[in-house]
Write a protein that holds these residues in place. Sequence first.
Motif, PDB file in Angstrom:
ATOM      1  N   GLN A   2     105.206  31.261  92.249  1.00  0.00           N
ATOM      2  CA  GLN A   2     105.055  32.387  93.158  1.00  0.00           C
ATOM      3  C   GLN A   2     104.862  31.881  94.580  1.00  0.00           C
ATOM      4  O   GLN A   2     103.869  31.221  94.886  1.00  0.00           O
ATOM      5  CB  GLN A   2     103.843  33.220  92.712  1.00  0.00           C
ATOM      6  N   ASP A  31     108.881  33.012 108.089  1.00  0.00           N
ATOM      7  CA  ASP A  31     108.488  33.306 109.454  1.00  0.00           C
ATOM      8  C   ASP A  31     108.562  34.783 109.801  1.00  0.00           C
ATOM      9  O   ASP A  31     108.481  35.171 110.970  1.00  0.00           O
ATOM     10  CB  ASP A  31     109.320  32.487 110.454  1.00  0.00           C
ATOM     11  N   TYR A  32     108.739  35.616 108.787  1.00  0.00           N
ATOM     12  CA  TYR A  32     108.754  37.059 109.031  1.00  0.00           C
ATOM     13  C   TYR A  32     108.114  37.716 107.821  1.00  0.00           C
ATOM     14  O   TYR A  32     108.501  37.430 106.682  1.00  0.00           O
ATOM     15  CB  TYR A  32     110.193  37.544 109.221  1.00  0.00           C
ATOM     16  N   LEU A  34     106.212  41.274 105.954  1.00  0.00           N
ATOM     17  CA  LEU A  34     106.189  42.730 105.909  1.00  0.00           C
ATOM     18  C   LEU A  34     105.182  43.191 104.863  1.00  0.00           C
ATOM     19  O   LEU A  34     104.867  42.463 103.909  1.00  0.00           O
ATOM     20  CB  LEU A  34     107.562  43.293 105.535  1.00  0.00           C
ATOM     21  N   TYR A  36     104.583  46.571 102.271  1.00  0.00           N
ATOM     22  CA  TYR A  36     105.143  47.766 101.682  1.00  0.00           C
ATOM     23  C   TYR A  36     104.062  48.469 100.884  1.00  0.00           C
ATOM     24  O   TYR A  36     103.169  47.830 100.323  1.00  0.00           O
ATOM     25  CB  TYR A  36     106.315  47.431 100.751  1.00  0.00           C
ATOM     26  N   SER A  93     110.210  36.546 104.503  1.00  0.00           N
ATOM     27  CA  SER A  93     111.533  35.926 104.543  1.00  0.00           C
ATOM     28  C   SER A  93     111.461  34.715 105.468  1.00  0.00           C
ATOM     29  O   SER A  93     110.527  34.589 106.271  1.00  0.00           O
ATOM     30  CB  SER A  93     112.610  36.896 105.028  1.00  0.00           C
ATOM     31  N   LEU A  95     113.400  31.092 107.554  1.00  0.00           N
ATOM     32  CA  LEU A  95     114.504  30.424 108.216  1.00  0.00           C
ATOM     33  C   LEU A  95     115.414  29.781 107.178  1.00  0.00           C
ATOM     34  O   LEU A  95     114.951  29.166 106.236  1.00  0.00           O
ATOM     35  CB  LEU A  95     113.960  29.360 109.169  1.00  0.00           C
ATOM     36  N   ASP A  97     117.165  31.147 105.023  1.00  0.00           N
ATOM     37  CA  ASP A  97     117.366  32.011 103.851  1.00  0.00           C
ATOM     38  C   ASP A  97     117.012  33.419 104.249  1.00  0.00           C
ATOM     39  O   ASP A  97     116.262  34.111 103.560  1.00  0.00           O
ATOM     40  CB  ASP A  97     116.472  31.532 102.711  1.00  0.00           C
ATOM     41  N   THR A  98     117.573  33.816 105.364  1.00  0.00           N
ATOM     42  CA  THR A  98     117.059  35.005 106.025  1.00  0.00           C
ATOM     43  C   THR A  98     117.422  36.307 105.334  1.00  0.00           C
ATOM     44  O   THR A  98     116.862  37.341 105.658  1.00  0.00           O
ATOM     45  CB  THR A  98     117.595  35.058 107.459  1.00  0.00           C
ATOM     46  N   ASP A  99     118.350  36.274 104.396  1.00  0.00           N
ATOM     47  CA  ASP A  99     118.729  37.515 103.744  1.00  0.00           C
ATOM     48  C   ASP A  99     117.761  37.918 102.644  1.00  0.00           C
ATOM     49  O   ASP A  99     117.722  39.073 102.249  1.00  0.00           O
ATOM     50  CB  ASP A  99     120.133  37.392 103.141  1.00  0.00           C
ATOM     51  N   LYS A 100     116.997  36.974 102.136  1.00  0.00           N
ATOM     52  CA  LYS A 100     116.140  37.255 100.990  1.00  0.00           C
ATOM     53  C   LYS A 100     114.770  37.728 101.442  1.00  0.00           C
ATOM     54  O   LYS A 100     114.205  37.215 102.399  1.00  0.00           O
ATOM     55  CB  LYS A 100     115.953  36.005 100.140  1.00  0.00           C
ATOM     56  N   LEU A 101     114.233  38.683 100.717  1.00  0.00           N
ATOM     57  CA  LEU A 101     112.873  39.143 100.940  1.00  0.00           C
ATOM     58  C   LEU A 101     112.099  38.900  99.664  1.00  0.00           C
ATOM     59  O   LEU A 101     112.432  39.461  98.621  1.00  0.00           O
ATOM     60  CB  LEU A 101     112.873  40.620 101.316  1.00  0.00           C
ATOM     61  N   ILE A 102     111.075  38.039  99.760  1.00  0.00           N
ATOM     62  CA  ILE A 102     110.288  37.651  98.601  1.00  0.00           C
ATOM     63  C   ILE A 102     108.961  38.396  98.638  1.00  0.00           C
ATOM     64  O   ILE A 102     108.241  38.340  99.634  1.00  0.00           O
ATOM     65  CB  ILE A 102     110.045  36.134  98.574  1.00  0.00           C
ATOM     66  N   PHE A 103     108.646  39.048  97.531  1.00  0.00           N
ATOM     67  CA  PHE A 103     107.448  39.880  97.456  1.00  0.00           C
ATOM     68  C   PHE A 103     106.309  39.187  96.728  1.00  0.00           C
ATOM     69  O   PHE A 103     106.522  38.304  95.889  1.00  0.00           O
ATOM     70  CB  PHE A 103     107.760  41.190  96.728  1.00  0.00           C
ATOM     71  N   GLY A 104     105.111  39.616  97.039  1.00  0.00           N
ATOM     72  CA  GLY A 104     103.923  39.193  96.321  1.00  0.00           C
ATOM     73  C   GLY A 104     103.691  40.046  95.089  1.00  0.00           C
ATOM     74  O   GLY A 104     104.497  40.906  94.738  1.00  0.00           O
TER      75      GLY A 104
ATOM     76  N   TYR B  35     115.781  44.292  92.456  1.00  0.00           N
ATOM     77  CA  TYR B  35     114.482  43.722  92.128  1.00  0.00           C
ATOM     78  C   TYR B  35     114.042  44.264  90.770  1.00  0.00           C
ATOM     79  O   TYR B  35     114.458  45.327  90.342  1.00  0.00           O
ATOM     80  CB  TYR B  35     113.423  44.135  93.147  1.00  0.00           C
ATOM     81  N   ARG B  99     115.437  40.281 107.653  1.00  0.00           N
ATOM     82  CA  ARG B  99     114.747  39.917 108.880  1.00  0.00           C
ATOM     83  C   ARG B  99     114.866  40.960 109.980  1.00  0.00           C
ATOM     84  O   ARG B  99     114.202  40.860 111.001  1.00  0.00           O
ATOM     85  CB  ARG B  99     115.305  38.599 109.396  1.00  0.00           C
TER      86      ARG B  99
END
Lengths: 113, 114
Positions: A2, A31-32, A34, A36, A93, A95, A97-104, B35, B99
């Motif tokens: 994780q 480096d970005y 969010l 939700y 997300s 540098l 691999d900027t298209d992917k958003l990884i969640f907790g 997801y 991003r």
Amino acid sequence: DQQVKQNSPSLSVQEGRISILNCDYTNSMFDYFLWYKKYPAEGPTFLISISSIKDKNEDGRFTVFLNKSAKHLSLHIVPSQPGDSAVYFCAASGLGDTDKLIFGTGTRLQVFP
Amino acid sequence: DAGITQSPRHKVTETGTPVTLRCHQTENHRYMYWYRQDPGHGLRLIHYSYGVKDTDKGEVSDGYSVSRSKTEDFLLTLESATSSQTSVYFCAIGKGGARTGELFFGEGSRLTVL
């Protein structure tokens, strides 16, 4: 493994008080970030974001703080309201691999009267 | 609300059968994501698409395939469903990817594999 962790699965706060939700990440390339919010039987909805060039971003009752050296971010909700009761996910997300958003893993917040 | 719909919303199937979940958008967004949400794991990225016929793997892509032949549709296929694929599946869309701002999520598809 994780990459984004929310170590508190649940949090209970009284209405009017501050809610603090925490998130840790391991990937130094992130480096970005969010946050939700998710209600039962609904999809997640965007709440607030922060870029790594900042250490704080505020939007009404919601403030996100970023500590890059500690690889830690937090979401503050002040004052907390019963309608804030939901599951909160942080996401990141990075540098290269900027298209992917990884969640907790999420934290369930309950705000009681 | 973002124009995103998932179908079916609920499905029960048996181990070994193929399953296809559909995500349809009316926003003409370039990016689409699949997801899965599981207790203790949060939301995990399966596959995503950055354009028609352009897809890439996420964190948990084994056992899943995707296709995007039109901008508006992103299909997730389980070639041979297993019980470990019992989950709630969420589709998300984004104008410019992770991003440039938030993703908009569908209401989810609950899949039970017996």
